[in-house]
Each structure stands twice: as structure tokens, then as C-alpha cells.
Design a protein around this motif. Structure first.
Motif, PDB file in Angstrom:
ATOM      1  N   CYS A 121       5.196 -15.020   0.398  1.00 56.60           N
ATOM      2  CA  CYS A 121       6.360 -14.598  -0.382  1.00 56.60           C
ATOM      3  C   CYS A 121       6.296 -15.166  -1.797  1.00 56.60           C
ATOM      4  O   CYS A 121       6.636 -14.474  -2.764  1.00 56.60           O
ATOM      5  N   PHE A 122       5.827 -16.399  -1.937  1.00 62.61           N
ATOM      6  CA  PHE A 122       5.740 -16.991  -3.270  1.00 62.61           C
ATOM      7  C   PHE A 122       4.621 -16.344  -4.083  1.00 62.61           C
ATOM      8  O   PHE A 122       4.762 -16.109  -5.281  1.00 62.61           O
ATOM      9  N   ALA A 123       3.510 -16.036  -3.454  1.00 58.60           N
ATOM     10  CA  ALA A 123       2.412 -15.368  -4.166  1.00 58.60           C
ATOM     11  C   ALA A 123       2.877 -14.012  -4.703  1.00 58.60           C
ATOM     12  O   ALA A 123       2.581 -13.645  -5.841  1.00 58.60           O
ATOM     13  N   LEU A 124       3.641 -13.270  -3.894  1.00 60.16           N
ATOM     14  CA  LEU A 124       4.164 -11.969  -4.330  1.00 60.16           C
ATOM     15  C   LEU A 124       5.201 -12.136  -5.437  1.00 60.16           C
ATOM     16  O   LEU A 124       5.192 -11.412  -6.437  1.00 60.16           O
ATOM     17  N   TYR A 125       6.083 -13.104  -5.265  1.00 62.22           N
ATOM     18  CA  TYR A 125       7.125 -13.381  -6.268  1.00 62.22           C
ATOM     19  C   TYR A 125       6.490 -13.777  -7.598  1.00 62.22           C
ATOM     20  O   TYR A 125       6.861 -13.277  -8.658  1.00 62.22           O
ATOM     21  N   ASN A 167       5.057  -2.865   2.153  1.00 63.28           N
ATOM     22  CA  ASN A 167       6.415  -2.434   1.797  1.00 63.28           C
ATOM     23  C   ASN A 167       6.968  -1.427   2.796  1.00 63.28           C
ATOM     24  O   ASN A 167       8.124  -1.535   3.225  1.00 63.28           O
ATOM     25  N   ARG A 168       6.146  -0.432   3.157  1.00 67.64           N
ATOM     26  CA  ARG A 168       6.616   0.567   4.129  1.00 67.64           C
ATOM     27  C   ARG A 168       6.939  -0.090   5.471  1.00 67.64           C
ATOM     28  O   ARG A 168       7.951   0.224   6.097  1.00 67.64           O
ATOM     29  N   GLY A 169       6.088  -0.994   5.897  1.00 71.33           N
ATOM     30  CA  GLY A 169       6.315  -1.690   7.168  1.00 71.33           C
ATOM     31  C   GLY A 169       7.561  -2.549   7.144  1.00 71.33           C
ATOM     32  O   GLY A 169       8.329  -2.589   8.105  1.00 71.33           O
ATOM     33  N   PHE A 201       3.669  -9.963 -13.750  1.00 71.82           N
ATOM     34  CA  PHE A 201       3.583  -8.554 -14.140  1.00 71.82           C
ATOM     35  C   PHE A 201       4.693  -8.203 -15.123  1.00 71.82           C
ATOM     36  O   PHE A 201       4.457  -7.557 -16.146  1.00 71.82           O
ATOM     37  N   THR A 202       5.899  -8.629 -14.807  1.00 74.97           N
ATOM     38  CA  THR A 202       7.033  -8.338 -15.682  1.00 74.97           C
ATOM     39  C   THR A 202       6.786  -8.921 -17.070  1.00 74.97           C
ATOM     40  O   THR A 202       7.055  -8.274 -18.085  1.00 74.97           O
ATOM     41  N   ARG A 203       6.254 -10.134 -17.110  1.00 66.25           N
ATOM     42  CA  ARG A 203       5.943 -10.773 -18.394  1.00 66.25           C
ATOM     43  C   ARG A 203       4.856 -10.009 -19.161  1.00 66.25           C
ATOM     44  O   ARG A 203       4.917  -9.896 -20.377  1.00 66.25           O
ATOM     45  N   LEU A 204       3.844  -9.511 -18.446  1.00 72.29           N
ATOM     46  CA  LEU A 204       2.784  -8.732 -19.097  1.00 72.29           C
ATOM     47  C   LEU A 204       3.322  -7.414 -19.654  1.00 72.29           C
ATOM     48  O   LEU A 204       2.871  -6.939 -20.694  1.00 72.29           O
ATOM     49  N   TYR A 205       4.270  -6.815 -18.955  1.00 74.65           N
ATOM     50  CA  TYR A 205       4.833  -5.548 -19.396  1.00 74.65           C
ATOM     51  C   TYR A 205       5.719  -5.700 -20.638  1.00 74.65           C
ATOM     52  O   TYR A 205       5.813  -4.783 -21.459  1.00 74.65           O
TER      53      TYR A 205
END
Length: 164
Positions: free
Chosen positions: A28-32, A153-155, A38-42
Motif C-alpha cells: 500500500c505504501f509503495a502504491l501511495y 484494481n478490478r479485483g 506521479f502527481t508531482r511529475l504531472y
């Protein structure tokens, strides 16, 4: 078994249990963390378009298909209307979307890109290209990661629906 052996065994068991709780081992932390990065790169890529990352996601959904209701946008992005409404108001104030009541059902609000909002789509292609070039993984790994996260995500959505 001696007292010392028992203490050693308990210490090893405690150590193994503590390893499970290490932050670096948490999926969960790796995904967070990746999501935050990603948000920062965008951010600098979207700034010239006048969009925040959440607004960009809304525009992506609307470029795919529109008009959409607020609840349809929310379902696509996993956001509730309380989060979406102020976001949509800002997009409307910027001239990127219009919101109107559905004539068939006045309870529904339809959202669609304006001409100005549609014109952003061309520049958004450049955003994707620039972002992909800044990522430290080859295209094949990024594709595999995307597929894996999609299945996850689907799962997780499916698991959440069966628990309700």
C-alpha cells in the motif's frame, strides 16, 4: 530446550513479525508513494494547460465519451460527487467544460467539454509523451505494470462490491 533457546526462538519470531510491519515492505505504501510521485511529475506538465492532476483525469474521461453525468464521471474515477462538484465548477469557470441539467431528468447534471476544453486534448498528447520519457522503466515493463495494476484494481473493486 534451554531458557536461552526459548528466548532466542521468541526473539527470531518477534523479528520476523516486525519485518512484516516495516514500511518498505508495505504494498500500500509503495502504491501511495508512486501515486504521489506521479502527481508531482504531472504538475509542471499540466501547468501550461491550466489543469491540476484531478482536473486532467476528468478531462481524460470526457474526451473519451461525453456528455456524461456527474455520477458517471465519479464512477469512472472512483470519486464521489462532493469531490467532483467543486472540481467541475473550476473547470467550468476556466471555460473547459459546460454543466447543464438533463432535460429528460432534471436531477441529472450533464458535463461535456467546451470547444476550448476539446482543444486541450491535442496538448495533452504531449504531456503523456513527456511523462513517459521521464519514467525510469522501459516501455515493456510499464505496460506490464499497467496491466498488473489494472487487474489489482478490478479485483479490489470486485471484492469491495461483494462485501457490501
Amino acid at each position: 530446550m534451554t531458557q536461552e533457546d526459548i528466548r532466542d526462538t521468541k526473539a527470531r519470531e518477534t523479528s520476523r513479525a516486525d519485518t512484516v510491519l516495516k514500511l518498505e515492505r508495505q504494498l500500500c505504501f509503495a502504491l501511495y508513494s508512486a501515486s504521489s510521485l506521479f502527481t508531482r511529475l504531472y504538475r509542471p506538465l499540466l501547468e501550461p494547460l491550466g489543469l491540476t492532476y484531478p482536473q486532467y483525469l476528468v478531462m481524460l474521461v470526457l474526451w473519451e465519451r461525453s456528455p456524461l453525468t456527474v455520477s458517471e464521471i465519479g464512477a469512472a474515477l472512483g470519486l464521489d460527487s462532493a469531490t467532483l462538484t467543486p472540481l467541475l465548477k473550476r473547470l467550468e469557470a476556466a471555460g473547459y467544460v459546460t454543466r447543464r441539467r438533463d432535460t429528460a431528468d432534471e436531477r441529472r447534471v450533464l458535463v461535456e467539454p467546451t470547444e476550448r476544453g476539446t482543444a486541450l486534448k491535442e496538448n495533452a498528447r504531449d504531456v503523456q509523451k513527456e511523462l513517459l520519457c521521464s519514467l525510469p522503466l522501459p516501455a515493456a515493463e510499464l505496460t506490464a505494470l499497467h496491466e498488473t495494476l489494472g487487474r489489482l484494481n478490478r479485483g479490489m473493486r470486485g471484492a469491495g462490491e461483494t462485501e457490501s
